[in-house]
Design an enzyme around this catalytic site. Structure first.
Site, short mmCIF file in Angstrom:
data_model
loop_
_atom_site.label_atom_id
_atom_site.label_comp_id
_atom_site.label_asym_id
_atom_site.label_seq_id
_atom_site.Cartn_x
_atom_site.Cartn_y
_atom_site.Cartn_z
N ARG A 169 0.86 -1.19 0.00
CA ARG A 169 0.00 0.00 0.00
C ARG A 169 0.90 1.24 0.00
O ARG A 169 2.07 1.16 0.36
CB ARG A 169 -0.91 0.01 1.23
CG ARG A 169 -1.85 -1.20 1.32
CD ARG A 169 -2.68 -1.14 2.60
NE ARG A 169 -3.62 -2.25 2.71
CZ ARG A 169 -3.35 -3.40 3.30
NH1 ARG A 169 -2.16 -3.58 3.87
NH2 ARG A 169 -4.26 -4.36 3.36
N LYS A 194 -2.30 -2.08 7.15
CA LYS A 194 -3.69 -1.75 7.43
C LYS A 194 -4.18 -2.60 8.60
O LYS A 194 -3.83 -3.78 8.73
CB LYS A 194 -4.55 -2.02 6.19
CG LYS A 194 -5.92 -1.38 6.25
CD LYS A 194 -6.61 -1.49 4.90
CE LYS A 194 -7.97 -0.79 4.94
NZ LYS A 194 -8.65 -0.89 3.62
N HIS A 261 -1.62 2.39 -5.92
CA HIS A 261 -2.60 1.37 -5.60
C HIS A 261 -2.98 0.56 -6.84
O HIS A 261 -3.28 -0.64 -6.74
CB HIS A 261 -3.85 2.02 -4.99
CG HIS A 261 -4.52 1.14 -3.98
ND1 HIS A 261 -3.91 0.76 -2.80
CD2 HIS A 261 -5.73 0.53 -3.98
CE1 HIS A 261 -4.72 -0.01 -2.10
NE2 HIS A 261 -5.83 -0.18 -2.80
N ARG A 264 -0.47 -2.06 -7.18
CA ARG A 264 -0.77 -3.15 -6.23
C ARG A 264 -1.86 -4.05 -6.78
O ARG A 264 -1.77 -5.28 -6.72
CB ARG A 264 -1.17 -2.52 -4.89
CG ARG A 264 -1.68 -3.48 -3.83
CD ARG A 264 -1.95 -2.69 -2.55
NE ARG A 264 -2.91 -3.32 -1.66
CZ ARG A 264 -2.59 -4.18 -0.70
NH1 ARG A 264 -1.34 -4.55 -0.55
NH2 ARG A 264 -3.52 -4.67 0.10
N HIS A 287 -4.25 -8.63 3.47
CA HIS A 287 -5.68 -8.46 3.66
C HIS A 287 -6.13 -9.11 4.96
O HIS A 287 -5.59 -10.15 5.35
CB HIS A 287 -6.46 -9.07 2.50
CG HIS A 287 -6.45 -8.24 1.25
ND1 HIS A 287 -6.80 -8.72 0.01
CD2 HIS A 287 -6.12 -6.93 1.06
CE1 HIS A 287 -6.68 -7.75 -0.89
NE2 HIS A 287 -6.28 -6.67 -0.27
N TYR A 296 -10.27 -9.68 -7.05
CA TYR A 296 -9.39 -9.94 -8.19
C TYR A 296 -9.91 -11.06 -9.08
O TYR A 296 -9.57 -11.12 -10.26
CB TYR A 296 -7.97 -10.23 -7.70
CG TYR A 296 -7.42 -9.06 -6.93
CD1 TYR A 296 -7.14 -7.85 -7.58
CD2 TYR A 296 -7.24 -9.10 -5.55
CE1 TYR A 296 -6.67 -6.75 -6.88
CE2 TYR A 296 -6.77 -8.00 -4.85
CZ TYR A 296 -6.50 -6.84 -5.52
OH TYR A 296 -6.05 -5.75 -4.83
#
Length: 303
Positions: A169, A194, A261, A264, A287, A296
């Site tokens: 990120r 995150k 992003h 990514r 994640h 995805y």
């Protein structure tokens, strides 16, 4: 902008910085609040004490109907609008903290983000397009002297190493320090990603080679007051990647949205194309749930 508003904008920016907001967020909110204050002047609101709730509501309506300056024929995106609403709410919070209790309170107004629509709009770069962009780095900034050009080129290469090849990120890459790169174990330590989750990202052979070149042949030559991998800050990185896109001799690439992003998203899509499991991609990206990674599979269906 009049002197009164300029002072408010400067104090607001300093306040955001003391609260610990990232350099990018401070710059972004400063820019959005500046536009709001300039708009107030067009409405003959030249002192902040004249601000009432009607002005805030009118400005929000104005933004939602304002043409997108970058993409002709379109309006501002929901994400862009919500960032404006948040920035202005933070301004109102700041002003109340300064004792201006008669001013409007933060609105809390946000537009609903359609995640399915977001998935439909997400357009990763293909493997070939990534190669074209990377190979175009050496052609950028031809008018700069050698030292400035070298900095720009190495920074651009590091962007692709971290945000594409490592799938980081934006904030994760900016926080990386020299000591977070472990060549012996061939890992990059991502601290407080995150949801404050730490993780180790394995280095591919290419990442290992590129990071060694960057650190030993470039980064260690600069005696800087910080230990971050990047020599420049976030704004310089954003400018450089936009410049790379403009300099690239490919019209399809020029029409796409390019950001850290998106890089990514691109590597995640390519890993899925190569047969990596959703579970492993989820771990690679950091994640917190597989649901976030499932996006995805929907993107891949379009290609």
């Amino acid at each position: 902008m009049n002197s009164s508003y300029r002072e408010i904008n400067e104090q607001y920016t300093a306040w955001l910085d003391t609260l610990g907001f990232s350099e990018g967020v401070v710059y972004d909110y400063n820019y959005r609040v500046r536009d709001f204050l300039l708009w107030l002047q067009t409405q003959s609101v030249n002192q902040i004490t004249q601000l009432i709730q009607k002005h805030v509501t009118q400005y929000f309506e104005y933004l939602q109907n304002r043409p997108n300056k970058r993409y002709k024929g379109k309006l501002l995106s929901v994400s862009h609008l919500n960032h404006n609403f948040i920035a202005i709410d933070k301004l109102l919070e700041f002003l109340h903290g300064q004792g201006m209790k008669n001013l409007p309170v933060p609105t809390g107004y946000r537009l609903h983000v359609d995640k399915d629509e977001r998935t439909r709009k997400l357009e990763p770069f293909t493997k070939e397009e990534i190669k074209i962009l990377y190979n175009a780095i050496e052609s950028t900034y031809p008018k700069f002297d050698f030292q400035k050009r070298e900095i720009k080129h190495y920074q651009l290469k590091l962007i692709f190493t971290l945000y594409y090849a490592c799938g980081l990120r934006l904030s994760e890459g900016l926080r990386l320090r020299l000591q977070d790169v472990d060549f012996e174990r061939r890992t990059v330590f991502v601290k407080k990603g995150k949801n404050y989750k730490d993780r180790f990202v394995p280095m591919s052979a290419g990442v290992y080679r590129d990071l060694q070149d960057y650190i030993y042949n470039f980064r260690n030559k600069y005696k800087l007051p910080h230990t971050e991998l990047f020599v420049q800050g976030e704004n310089g990185l954003n400018d450089s990647i936009k410049h790379l896109q403009r300099m690239c001799n490919d019209e399809t690439i020029k029409q796409k949205r390019l950001s850290m992003h998106v890089l990514r998203h691109s590597i995640a899509t390519h890993l899925l194309q190569n047969g990596m499991s959703i579970e492993n991609i989820s771990l690679f990206l950091g994640h917190s749930s597989l649901q976030s990674t499932q996006i995805y599979t929907h993107i891949l269906d379009k290609y």
